[in-house]
Motif scaffolding. Structure first.
Motif, short mmCIF file in Angstrom:
data_model
loop_
_atom_site.label_atom_id
_atom_site.label_comp_id
_atom_site.label_asym_id
_atom_site.label_seq_id
_atom_site.Cartn_x
_atom_site.Cartn_y
_atom_site.Cartn_z
N ARG A 92 34.44 47.36 35.63
CA ARG A 92 34.44 46.05 36.27
C ARG A 92 34.30 46.23 37.78
O ARG A 92 34.74 47.24 38.35
CB ARG A 92 35.73 45.29 35.95
N TRP B 150 36.62 39.39 38.48
CA TRP B 150 35.90 40.63 38.23
C TRP B 150 34.68 40.36 37.35
O TRP B 150 34.70 39.48 36.49
CB TRP B 150 36.80 41.65 37.54
N THR C 61 32.61 42.18 34.47
CA THR C 61 32.86 43.26 33.52
C THR C 61 31.57 43.65 32.81
O THR C 61 30.76 42.80 32.43
CB THR C 61 33.91 42.84 32.49
#
Length: 314
Positions: free
Chosen positions: A130, A139, A141
């Protein structure tokens, strides 16, 4: 090769309670108590290498005992292979790559944790990473599969990125995230890409201006050159330009009539239809009139002063 169990004590009514863990292996009737209550911390049981068996199902439960009696938790069935949580990956490195014929990207590389023997194939790891700009809240990912390197495209130039990676066995649990690694994406990569697009835009504009300027000068000629008219039917060998210029001699020559008005060859053809009488008593007349004089001849008066009489044709 080791595992640990934890539990949360229930309500004891303020009475001191003793907790003990028991287990047995599937297919066996012998019951065992927890070998280590200390290594894993409070309310835990630690199984060292000697007490751990892979590909074996453990049946585990906890007994709570006090002066009021004893109670037992629901049994938990555990296969060690399915509860393995490896250590995080190591040596995460970041690098910005700029290929000559492509867009820049972020290249990530890492190594498996030391305690996982991936070379022998006993355990296969899968990776997930991430990343996010330093000031972003969420984030982004990406699942990397079994590979230990990954490429990230669509970067924000001039931003500092934070990156983490983790791993898990095929049937196990995810490890903790690795420590953060960071990298600054330089701005000069964007400038290079922008300069290329500016050059393309300027070149396209110059080409368009040249085309417009040429069409303005040539006018209809340019349109005729790009879209020529469909020619109409015409006589083979006939040149319309000769007719426009008024050169009849060349026009007739193109049609196959050599020499107009008729030349000497045509005059020779006319001689075949005429006869000439050179006598004093007759004038020049056509042959068919000579054969039938009564049809075209009229009586005339003789001039006594003349030596000979002359006929006249009307």
């Amino acid at each position: 090769e080791t595992f640990t169990c934890w539990w949360k004590p229930g309500s004891d009514g303020g009475i001191p309670t003793n907790y003990t863990l028991f287990y047995r292996k599937e297919g066996e009737s012998l019951t065992h108590e927890c070998p280590d209550y200390k290594t894993g911390g409070p309310n835990s049981c630690y199984f060292n290498k000697r007490h751990t068996s892979i590909w074996m199902v453990y049946i585990i439960w906890v007994n709570a005992t006090n002066q009021m009696g004893r109670s037992m938790s629901e049994p938990r069935y555990v296969d060690v292979t399915y509860i393995v949580e490896p250590d995080p990956p190591l040596n995460l490195s970041l690098e910005v790559k700029q290929p000559e014929d492509g867009k820049p990207y972020l290249w990530l590389k890492w190594t498996p944790p030391v305690l996982v023997d991936v070379r022998s194939g006993w355990l296969t790891l899968q990776y997930e990473l991430r990343l996010k700009p330093e000031k972003a809240a969420e984030w982004e990912t990406h699942f990397a599969g079994q590979q230990t390197q990954f490429k990230i495209f669509s970067l924000y130039m001039g931003q500092k990125y934070l990156v983490e990676v983790r791993c898990k066995p095929d049937h196990g649990s995810w490890s903790q995230w690795s420590p953060e690694s960071s990298i600054l994406i330089p701005n000069d990569i964007k400038m290079k890409d922008t300069m290329v697009w500016i050059f393309v835009a300027v070149l396209s504009s110059v080409v368009c201006l040249i085309i417009v300027w040429t069409m303005a000068l040539k006018g209809y000629s340019m349109i005729t050159c790009l879209l020529p008219p469909v020619p109409g039917p015409k006589i083979k060998g006939f040149d319309t330009h000769l007719l426009e210029k008024g050169k009849s001699e060349e026009l007739l020559s193109a049609l196959g009539c050599q020499g107009f008005p008729p030349t000497s060859d045509c005059e020779d053809l006319l001689v075949e239809f005429l006869e000439v009488d050179d006598s004093e008593d007759h004038q020049l007349m056509p042959t068919h009139e000579k054969d039938h004089p009564t049809q075209s001849m009229k009586p005339t008066h003789l001039d006594p002063d003349s030596d000979s009489g002359r006929g006249s044709c009307d």
